[in-house]
Design an enzyme around this catalytic site. Sequence first.
Site, PDB file in Angstrom:
ATOM      1  N   THR A   1       5.339   5.026  -6.232  1.00 10.96           N
ATOM      2  CA  THR A   1       4.793   4.413  -5.010  1.00 10.96           C
ATOM      3  C   THR A   1       5.843   3.508  -4.409  1.00 10.96           C
ATOM      4  O   THR A   1       6.572   2.827  -5.122  1.00 10.96           O
ATOM      5  CB  THR A   1       3.495   3.616  -5.264  1.00 10.96           C
ATOM      6  OG1 THR A   1       3.063   3.054  -4.017  1.00 10.96           O
ATOM      7  CG2 THR A   1       3.662   2.492  -6.266  1.00 10.96           C
TER       8      THR A   1
ATOM      9  N   ARG B   1       2.749  12.063  15.724  1.00  9.69           N
ATOM     10  CA  ARG B   1       3.840  12.441  14.827  1.00  9.69           C
ATOM     11  C   ARG B   1       3.632  13.903  14.464  1.00  9.69           C
ATOM     12  O   ARG B   1       2.544  14.438  14.625  1.00  9.69           O
ATOM     13  CB  ARG B   1       3.801  11.580  13.569  1.00  9.69           C
ATOM     14  CG  ARG B   1       4.248  10.162  13.809  1.00  9.69           C
ATOM     15  CD  ARG B   1       3.999   9.292  12.578  1.00  9.69           C
ATOM     16  NE  ARG B   1       4.540   9.914  11.396  1.00  9.69           N
ATOM     17  CZ  ARG B   1       4.042   9.764  10.163  1.00  9.69           C
ATOM     18  NH1 ARG B   1       2.970   9.015   9.967  1.00  9.69           N
ATOM     19  NH2 ARG B   1       4.600  10.355   9.136  1.00  9.69           N
TER      20      ARG B   1
ATOM     21  N   SER C   1       4.769   1.435  -2.029  1.00  5.51           N
ATOM     22  CA  SER C   1       3.924   0.444  -1.365  1.00  5.51           C
ATOM     23  C   SER C   1       3.866  -0.839  -2.191  1.00  5.51           C
ATOM     24  O   SER C   1       3.468  -0.813  -3.358  1.00  5.51           O
ATOM     25  CB  SER C   1       2.523   1.048  -1.193  1.00  5.51           C
ATOM     26  OG  SER C   1       1.526   0.050  -1.242  1.00  5.51           O
TER      27      SER C   1
ATOM     28  N   THR D   1       5.531  16.294   0.468  1.00  3.72           N
ATOM     29  CA  THR D   1       6.798  16.027  -0.227  1.00  3.72           C
ATOM     30  C   THR D   1       6.557  15.238  -1.507  1.00  3.72           C
ATOM     31  O   THR D   1       7.123  15.537  -2.556  1.00  3.72           O
ATOM     32  CB  THR D   1       7.738  15.211   0.696  1.00  3.72           C
ATOM     33  OG1 THR D   1       7.808  15.852   1.953  1.00  3.72           O
ATOM     34  CG2 THR D   1       9.125  15.068   0.103  1.00  3.72           C
ATOM     35  N   ARG D   2       5.698  14.219  -1.404  1.00  3.76           N
ATOM     36  CA  ARG D   2       5.455  13.378  -2.579  1.00  3.76           C
ATOM     37  C   ARG D   2       4.776  14.158  -3.703  1.00  3.76           C
ATOM     38  O   ARG D   2       5.085  13.966  -4.874  1.00  3.76           O
ATOM     39  CB  ARG D   2       4.614  12.163  -2.201  1.00  3.76           C
ATOM     40  CG  ARG D   2       5.469  11.118  -1.483  1.00  3.76           C
ATOM     41  CD  ARG D   2       4.716   9.830  -1.330  1.00  3.76           C
ATOM     42  NE  ARG D   2       4.638   9.466   0.070  1.00  3.76           N
ATOM     43  CZ  ARG D   2       4.047   8.360   0.504  1.00  3.76           C
ATOM     44  NH1 ARG D   2       3.458   7.545  -0.350  1.00  3.76           N
ATOM     45  NH2 ARG D   2       4.039   8.085   1.787  1.00  3.76           N
TER      46      ARG D   2
ATOM     47  N   SER E   1       3.983  15.304  11.423  1.00  2.00           N
ATOM     48  CA  SER E   1       3.646  15.612  10.030  1.00  2.00           C
ATOM     49  C   SER E   1       2.328  16.395   9.978  1.00  2.00           C
ATOM     50  O   SER E   1       1.527  16.336  10.915  1.00  2.00           O
ATOM     51  CB  SER E   1       3.520  14.331   9.204  1.00  2.00           C
ATOM     52  OG  SER E   1       2.294  13.681   9.482  1.00  2.00           O
TER      53      SER E   1
ATOM     54  N   GLY F   1       8.535   9.980   1.514  1.00  3.03           N
ATOM     55  CA  GLY F   1       8.270  11.277   2.123  1.00  3.03           C
ATOM     56  C   GLY F   1       6.806  11.430   2.483  1.00  3.03           C
ATOM     57  O   GLY F   1       5.986  10.601   2.101  1.00  3.03           O
ATOM     58  N   ASN F   2       6.509  12.487   3.216  1.00  2.00           N
ATOM     59  CA  ASN F   2       5.111  12.693   3.586  1.00  2.00           C
ATOM     60  C   ASN F   2       4.308  13.187   2.381  1.00  2.00           C
ATOM     61  O   ASN F   2       4.861  13.381   1.293  1.00  2.00           O
ATOM     62  CB  ASN F   2       5.002  13.609   4.810  1.00  2.00           C
ATOM     63  CG  ASN F   2       5.587  14.979   4.563  1.00  2.00           C
ATOM     64  OD1 ASN F   2       5.498  15.493   3.456  1.00  2.00           O
ATOM     65  ND2 ASN F   2       6.202  15.555   5.579  1.00  2.00           N
ATOM     66  N   VAL F   3       3.026  13.386   2.562  1.00  2.00           N
ATOM     67  CA  VAL F   3       2.122  13.672   1.440  1.00  2.00           C
ATOM     68  C   VAL F   3       2.575  14.920   0.655  1.00  2.00           C
ATOM     69  O   VAL F   3       2.683  14.887  -0.574  1.00  2.00           O
ATOM     70  CB  VAL F   3       0.663  13.822   1.947  1.00  2.00           C
ATOM     71  CG1 VAL F   3      -0.254  14.303   0.832  1.00  2.00           C
ATOM     72  CG2 VAL F   3       0.161  12.490   2.514  1.00  2.00           C
TER      73      VAL F   3
ATOM     74  N   CYS G   1       6.025 -10.257   8.654  1.00  2.00           N
ATOM     75  CA  CYS G   1       6.457  -9.338   7.597  1.00  2.00           C
ATOM     76  C   CYS G   1       5.238  -8.731   6.926  1.00  2.00           C
ATOM     77  O   CYS G   1       4.165  -9.324   6.879  1.00  2.00           O
ATOM     78  CB  CYS G   1       7.312 -10.044   6.568  1.00  2.00           C
ATOM     79  SG  CYS G   1       6.387 -11.031   5.396  1.00  2.00           S
TER      80      CYS G   1
HETATM   81  N1  LIG Z   1       2.548   6.336   6.278  1.00  2.00           N
HETATM   82  C1  LIG Z   1       1.724   6.362   5.133  1.00  2.00           C
HETATM   83  C2  LIG Z   1       0.329   6.814   5.439  1.00  2.00           C
HETATM   84  N2  LIG Z   1      -0.309   6.474   6.560  1.00  2.00           N
HETATM   85  C3  LIG Z   1      -1.584   6.982   6.504  1.00  2.00           C
HETATM   86  C4  LIG Z   1      -1.716   7.659   5.319  1.00  2.00           C
HETATM   87  C5  LIG Z   1      -2.912   8.336   4.819  1.00  2.00           C
HETATM   88  C6  LIG Z   1      -4.137   8.310   5.698  1.00  2.00           C
HETATM   89  C7  LIG Z   1      -4.767   6.959   5.870  1.00  2.00           C
HETATM   90  O1  LIG Z   1      -4.652   6.078   5.020  1.00  2.00           O
HETATM   91  O2  LIG Z   1      -5.432   6.790   6.896  1.00  2.00           O
HETATM   92  C8  LIG Z   1      -0.491   7.598   4.650  1.00  2.00           C
HETATM   93  C9  LIG Z   1      -0.131   8.212   3.379  1.00  2.00           C
HETATM   94  C10 LIG Z   1      -0.712   7.495   2.188  1.00  2.00           C
HETATM   95  O3  LIG Z   1      -0.745   6.264   2.130  1.00  2.00           O
HETATM   96  O4  LIG Z   1      -1.118   8.177   1.251  1.00  2.00           O
END
Ligand SMILES: NCc1[nH]cc(CCC(=O)O)c1CC(=O)O
Length: 375
Positions: free
Chosen positions: A142, A23, A144, A169-170, A25, A165-167, A259
């Site tokens: 979050t 990717r 998650s 961005t967040r 990023s 978003g990616n790190v 899931c």
């Molecule tokens: N797509 C989310 C993702 N996938 C891997 C990481 C961080 C690195 C890892 O956990 O290996 C992250 C961001 C996060 O959860 O903060």
Amino acid sequence: MSTSTDTTTAPAATGKVYRIGTRSSRLAMIQTNIVRDALVALNPTATFEITSMKTMGDKDKVTALHSFGAKSLWTLELEALLLEKEVDLIVHSLKDMPTQLPPGCIIGSILEREDPRDALIMKAGSTYKSLDDLPAGSVIGTSSVRRGAQILKRYPHLKLENARGNVDTRLRKLDDPESLYSCIILAAAGLIRMGLQDRITAYLSSPTLLHAVGQGAIGVEIRSEDPDVSELVKPLTHIPTYLCALSERQLMRTLEGGCSVPIGVETKFLGEDGEKGNRVHMKASVSSVDGTQSVEVEDTLSLDDESGLKLSVTRAEDVGRLMAARMLEQGAGTILDAIQRSKDTDPQAAKVAEKETEVEEAMRKLVEKQEATEQ
Ligand SMILES: NCc1[nH]cc(CCC(=O)O)c1CC(=O)O
């Protein structure tokens, strides 16, 4: 498909050329460079090219897709490049790799894990130091379900808000004075690898928060019928990480009916210890999304099988399977069924199902194409 290729190692006259997919990023590129540097060190005459691209997970802003953990969002397009031999290996965060890989794809190597814990990051200028300090109603960013469920269990007075978003961005969203967030939770590993460890206010671990399966480890995916690349990447494997990761992934494979669910783990390889032999210590939890129900297990199990075969991969997977079975005995099935039902009735479920069908269709086409070329 938008990809970009960057060749930073001058081709050696006699060396082979290997293409690495990733990717695009910043974190993905950093992790890919870790893999490339390790490969270059071991194979100084070979050339390694990096091909980067945005995957569905990078492009799709449907939060439900992410919170439900729709399959293969971060991996599928890269696996297409792998099977089409456009790339020879893919570098992933192991956490983002589905437990079932497409036919023809396997994990070739798992590198040494960075700190697998989650990290709490307070908004810039905040004086709070821990989750305990946050007043009722404070908002944690979050998306998650794993993090959300476990936080709500201990801190039911805190509020969750999606943060996509990616790190980078967040972090930007967190620090925006206009944003609702008091703090966000990210994997420590990503922050450390990106040189952002200064942003970590506190590390979170059991009993507050068990990390994701595979968190902090880098996985290298290769074609199953490629002995050359298999030999190339094998030396990058960190055995303790590999064994723990196999246990974790098998636990998840056994629990999930396709899931993604709030499963947390902490696994430690205890190493060769005289008579006790090679052992793994594993903690695992599964929680309801609102945090009111959870099942937790913990044990130390041997990795040596009866024949005396050391460090067997099968045994590592047995550990995960056994721990999952114990969780099911203790009622994890009820929690998992409820999550599946809520997924089906969520207003965004149709959208998620549509996307998953799209992914499955793409996967099917890929496999068909692959089979056709093999005949
Ligand atoms: N797509 C989310 C993702 N996938 C891997 C990481 C961080 C690195 C890892 O956990 O290996 C992250 C961001 C996060 O959860 O903060």
